[in-house]
Design a protein around this motif. Sequence first.
Motif, PDB file in Angstrom:
ATOM      1  N   ARG A   1       6.755 -17.706   1.556  1.00  0.00           N
ATOM      2  CA  ARG A   1       7.007 -19.112   1.986  1.00  0.00           C
ATOM      3  C   ARG A   1       8.466 -19.186   2.595  1.00  0.00           C
ATOM      4  NH1 ARG A   1       5.020 -19.551  -3.321  1.00  0.00           N
ATOM      5  NH2 ARG A   1       7.049 -19.678  -4.209  1.00  0.00           N
ATOM      6  N   GLN A   2       8.362 -19.598   3.940  1.00  0.00           N
ATOM      7  CA  GLN A   2       9.615 -19.257   4.684  1.00  0.00           C
ATOM      8  C   GLN A   2      10.096 -20.615   5.383  1.00  0.00           C
ATOM      9  OE1 GLN A   2       9.162 -16.001   7.546  1.00  0.00           O
ATOM     10  NE2 GLN A   2       8.439 -14.494   5.928  1.00  0.00           N
ATOM     11  N   ASN A   3      11.386 -20.736   5.518  1.00  0.00           N
ATOM     12  CA  ASN A   3      11.872 -21.807   6.446  1.00  0.00           C
ATOM     13  C   ASN A   3      12.215 -21.374   7.868  1.00  0.00           C
ATOM     14  OD1 ASN A   3      12.228 -23.513   4.146  1.00  0.00           O
ATOM     15  ND2 ASN A   3      14.281 -22.435   3.638  1.00  0.00           N
ATOM     16  N   LEU A   4      11.648 -22.071   8.477  1.00  0.00           N
ATOM     17  CA  LEU A   4      11.231 -21.612  10.237  1.00  0.00           C
ATOM     18  C   LEU A   4      11.555 -23.091  10.946  1.00  0.00           C
ATOM     19  CD1 LEU A   4       8.167 -19.816   9.745  1.00  0.00           C
ATOM     20  CD2 LEU A   4      10.255 -18.657   9.789  1.00  0.00           C
ATOM     21  N   ARG A   5      11.489 -22.566  12.268  1.00  0.00           N
ATOM     22  CA  ARG A   5      11.670 -23.578  13.245  1.00  0.00           C
ATOM     23  C   ARG A   5      10.716 -23.382  14.289  1.00  0.00           C
ATOM     24  NH1 ARG A   5      15.546 -27.584  13.750  1.00  0.00           N
ATOM     25  NH2 ARG A   5      17.303 -27.257  12.239  1.00  0.00           N
ATOM     26  N   THR A   6       9.802 -24.427  14.460  1.00  0.00           N
ATOM     27  CA  THR A   6       8.832 -24.534  15.597  1.00  0.00           C
ATOM     28  C   THR A   6       9.316 -24.127  17.046  1.00  0.00           C
ATOM     29  OG1 THR A   6       8.508 -27.000  15.905  1.00  0.00           O
ATOM     30  CG2 THR A   6       7.325 -25.895  14.047  1.00  0.00           C
ATOM     31  N   SER A   7       8.536 -24.004  18.278  1.00  0.00           N
ATOM     32  CA  SER A   7       9.108 -23.798  19.179  1.00  0.00           C
ATOM     33  C   SER A   7       9.606 -25.217  19.840  1.00  0.00           C
ATOM     34  CB  SER A   7       8.053 -23.398  20.420  1.00  0.00           C
ATOM     35  OG  SER A   7       6.776 -24.256  20.205  1.00  0.00           O
ATOM     36  N   ALA A   8       9.286 -26.153  19.246  1.00  0.00           N
ATOM     37  CA  ALA A   8       9.905 -27.539  19.727  1.00  0.00           C
ATOM     38  C   ALA A   8      11.016 -27.816  18.846  1.00  0.00           C
ATOM     39  CB  ALA A   8       8.858 -28.603  19.447  1.00  0.00           C
ATOM     40  N   GLY A   9      11.599 -26.943  17.951  1.00  0.00           N
ATOM     41  CA  GLY A   9      12.886 -27.339  17.238  1.00  0.00           C
ATOM     42  C   GLY A   9      12.453 -27.997  16.044  1.00  0.00           C
ATOM     43  N   MET A  10      11.367 -28.038  15.527  1.00  0.00           N
ATOM     44  CA  MET A  10      11.116 -28.804  14.085  1.00  0.00           C
ATOM     45  C   MET A  10      11.373 -27.789  12.909  1.00  0.00           C
ATOM     46  SD  MET A  10       7.593 -30.445  12.649  1.00  0.00           S
ATOM     47  CE  MET A  10       7.294 -31.667  14.005  1.00  0.00           C
ATOM     48  N   PRO A  11      12.234 -28.231  12.155  1.00  0.00           N
ATOM     49  CA  PRO A  11      12.484 -27.305  10.780  1.00  0.00           C
ATOM     50  C   PRO A  11      11.203 -27.608   9.798  1.00  0.00           C
ATOM     51  CG  PRO A  11      13.739 -29.460  10.504  1.00  0.00           C
ATOM     52  CD  PRO A  11      12.987 -29.573  12.011  1.00  0.00           C
ATOM     53  N   VAL A  12      10.710 -26.392   9.535  1.00  0.00           N
ATOM     54  CA  VAL A  12       9.439 -26.427   8.676  1.00  0.00           C
ATOM     55  C   VAL A  12       9.464 -25.602   7.396  1.00  0.00           C
ATOM     56  CG1 VAL A  12       7.783 -27.536  10.388  1.00  0.00           C
ATOM     57  CG2 VAL A  12       8.240 -24.894  10.125  1.00  0.00           C
ATOM     58  N   ARG A  13       8.914 -25.734   6.449  1.00  0.00           N
ATOM     59  CA  ARG A  13       8.529 -24.663   5.396  1.00  0.00           C
ATOM     60  C   ARG A  13       7.159 -24.230   5.419  1.00  0.00           C
ATOM     61  NH1 ARG A  13      11.267 -22.147   1.685  1.00  0.00           N
ATOM     62  NH2 ARG A  13      10.244 -21.315  -0.175  1.00  0.00           N
ATOM     63  N   ALA A  14       7.000 -22.942   5.784  1.00  0.00           N
ATOM     64  CA  ALA A  14       5.401 -22.684   6.124  1.00  0.00           C
ATOM     65  C   ALA A  14       4.972 -21.390   5.240  1.00  0.00           C
ATOM     66  CB  ALA A  14       5.270 -22.349   7.525  1.00  0.00           C
ATOM     67  N   THR A  15       4.063 -21.137   5.032  1.00  0.00           N
ATOM     68  CA  THR A  15       3.246 -20.228   4.313  1.00  0.00           C
ATOM     69  C   THR A  15       1.915 -19.863   5.082  1.00  0.00           C
ATOM     70  OG1 THR A  15       2.765 -19.050   2.342  1.00  0.00           O
ATOM     71  CG2 THR A  15       2.230 -21.606   2.371  1.00  0.00           C
ATOM     72  N   ALA A  16       1.289 -18.852   4.982  1.00  0.00           N
ATOM     73  CA  ALA A  16       0.021 -18.407   5.738  1.00  0.00           C
ATOM     74  C   ALA A  16      -0.689 -17.526   4.759  1.00  0.00           C
ATOM     75  CB  ALA A  16       0.082 -17.841   6.823  1.00  0.00           C
ATOM     76  N   LEU A  17      -2.087 -17.453   4.701  1.00  0.00           N
ATOM     77  CA  LEU A  17      -3.025 -16.678   4.000  1.00  0.00           C
ATOM     78  C   LEU A  17      -4.304 -16.390   4.626  1.00  0.00           C
ATOM     79  CD1 LEU A  17      -5.260 -18.511   2.599  1.00  0.00           C
ATOM     80  CD2 LEU A  17      -3.466 -18.712   0.627  1.00  0.00           C
ATOM     81  N   TRP A  18      -5.127 -15.671   4.286  1.00  0.00           N
ATOM     82  CA  TRP A  18      -6.434 -15.344   4.775  1.00  0.00           C
ATOM     83  C   TRP A  18      -7.554 -16.119   3.860  1.00  0.00           C
ATOM     84  CZ3 TRP A  18      -7.435 -13.032   9.233  1.00  0.00           C
ATOM     85  CH2 TRP A  18      -6.528 -11.957   9.734  1.00  0.00           C
ATOM     86  N   GLY A  19      -8.305 -16.994   4.727  1.00  0.00           N
ATOM     87  CA  GLY A  19      -9.525 -17.362   3.900  1.00  0.00           C
ATOM     88  C   GLY A  19     -10.576 -16.778   4.321  1.00  0.00           C
ATOM     89  N   ARG A  20     -11.613 -16.881   3.519  1.00  0.00           N
ATOM     90  CA  ARG A  20     -12.839 -16.193   3.746  1.00  0.00           C
ATOM     91  C   ARG A  20     -14.226 -17.236   3.442  1.00  0.00           C
ATOM     92  NH1 ARG A  20     -13.631 -11.093   0.446  1.00  0.00           N
ATOM     93  NH2 ARG A  20     -13.565 -12.577  -1.261  1.00  0.00           N
ATOM     94  N   ILE A  21     -15.168 -17.305   4.664  1.00  0.00           N
ATOM     95  CA  ILE A  21     -16.383 -18.108   4.218  1.00  0.00           C
ATOM     96  C   ILE A  21     -17.280 -17.289   3.231  1.00  0.00           C
ATOM     97  CG2 ILE A  21     -18.258 -19.094   5.719  1.00  0.00           C
ATOM     98  CD1 ILE A  21     -16.304 -19.278   8.103  1.00  0.00           C
TER      99      ILE A  21
END
Length: 469
Positions: A124-144
């Motif tokens: 879980r990281q604090n990032l900025r999008t390419s448009a400059g928006m500050p976000v806190r984001a995370t990512a994972l793999w989902g499986r059908i």
Amino acid sequence: MKPWAPRSLTVRLALLFALATLLTFTLVGSYLYYSLARQLESHDDQELLGKITLMQHLVGKAGSVQAIRNDPHPFMDAALGHNDLLLILRTADGAPLLDTQPAAGNLPLLPLTAVDQTPDRKSRQNLRTSAGMPVRATALWGRIDRTGEQVQIIVAHNVSDSLAMLDSYRQQILGAALSGALLAALLGYVLVRRGLRPTRLIAQQAHSITAQRLDLGLDVASAPDELQQLVLAFNGMLDRLHESFQRLSQFSADLAHDLRTPINNLMVQTQVALAQPRSTEEYQGLLVSNVEEYERLARMLDNMLFLARADNAHVAVTREQLDCSQELQRIADYFEGVAEDSGVRLVISGSGNLYADPMLLRRAIGNLVANAIRYTPAGQAIRLEAQQQAQGSSILISNPGPQITEAAIPRLFDRFYRADPARSDSASSAGLGLAIVQSIMKLHGGQVELSRSADQQTVFTLYFPNQGT
């Protein structure tokens, strides 16, 4: 004192109060600020975990990757009402499937948590999008579940409002800290000034003390407990100054009296001799008489110079080991003729060694012996005795004679002081002998004492400490 340091103690303490308050408010505010930041971050993390778990569930129920591409509405409905939530779905090779807020811009690459694991704190990281928006984001793999295909699920939360809240909170903390420091400085100045009021009262009392009013002193009862020791020390200093001024005044009067007598004798004798012609024998007699007065003045000035040099430690003291018996015998031999003329005897007893300057030792004992001869009745004896002690040696000079009053004993070693108020013996004594004895003993680190023995003898005791004590 440093050039920039305030000279006023009140101002200095007020600034210290302000600094302490500013530091306290800053530390407390920083703690509250970071506590709030952690709470907001924890809230965002809970929301992220909840949403990404939901998206992982929806991916598992989807028919296939193509079905998600054809009908993304279940995912969009799950994100409905969350304008600050960004949802991005991608295929296993990174092809886009869904982006709920494309205007927010792209996200940097994120580490993907495995399908069977929950995203940990590092993911879980604090990032900025390419448009400059500050976000806190995370990512994972989902499986059908049906096809086993994997999907990249990326969830981000817009934290602009949280950052704005923290910035506003930080400004409020800073303002509160500065305001508190200013208030502490003002209150501290008032309270310290009021608290230091006793010191100003003491200063007013001190201003009223002059050289003519050294006996006034400061009021100890009105001083705070913390200043009473200072007031007592100041009063003790005033007492010593008052005593010194009195002694100085008495010294000046005694000096003027003792110098006036030989000078008046010189003037009167010379004026009488010049009043009319005289014979050679008369002029010679006048010169002989004048020489005696000059010698007396020279002795007085020599003694005064010795005392002045002794007071300022300008007298060189060369100590050596001396035989007490030999030194006392040398003194007795020197005064033998004077003692015979006065009808008194000198008796020596005791033995041992002492550590002293031989010339100064003989001068001190000689002054006491000369004084004893002057006041010892004819037919009596003056005793010179040496005694050995653990820490030093003592020389005792005792003689019978008129008793010294108790009132005279404290001042007996003062310069020009004579126990006889009438100064009947001023022609033969300038009143400096005992003062010289006391100065010599101070130069040796010893002391001189006066006492009365059981047989009513006047006893002067010279105590010389051993070498190195």
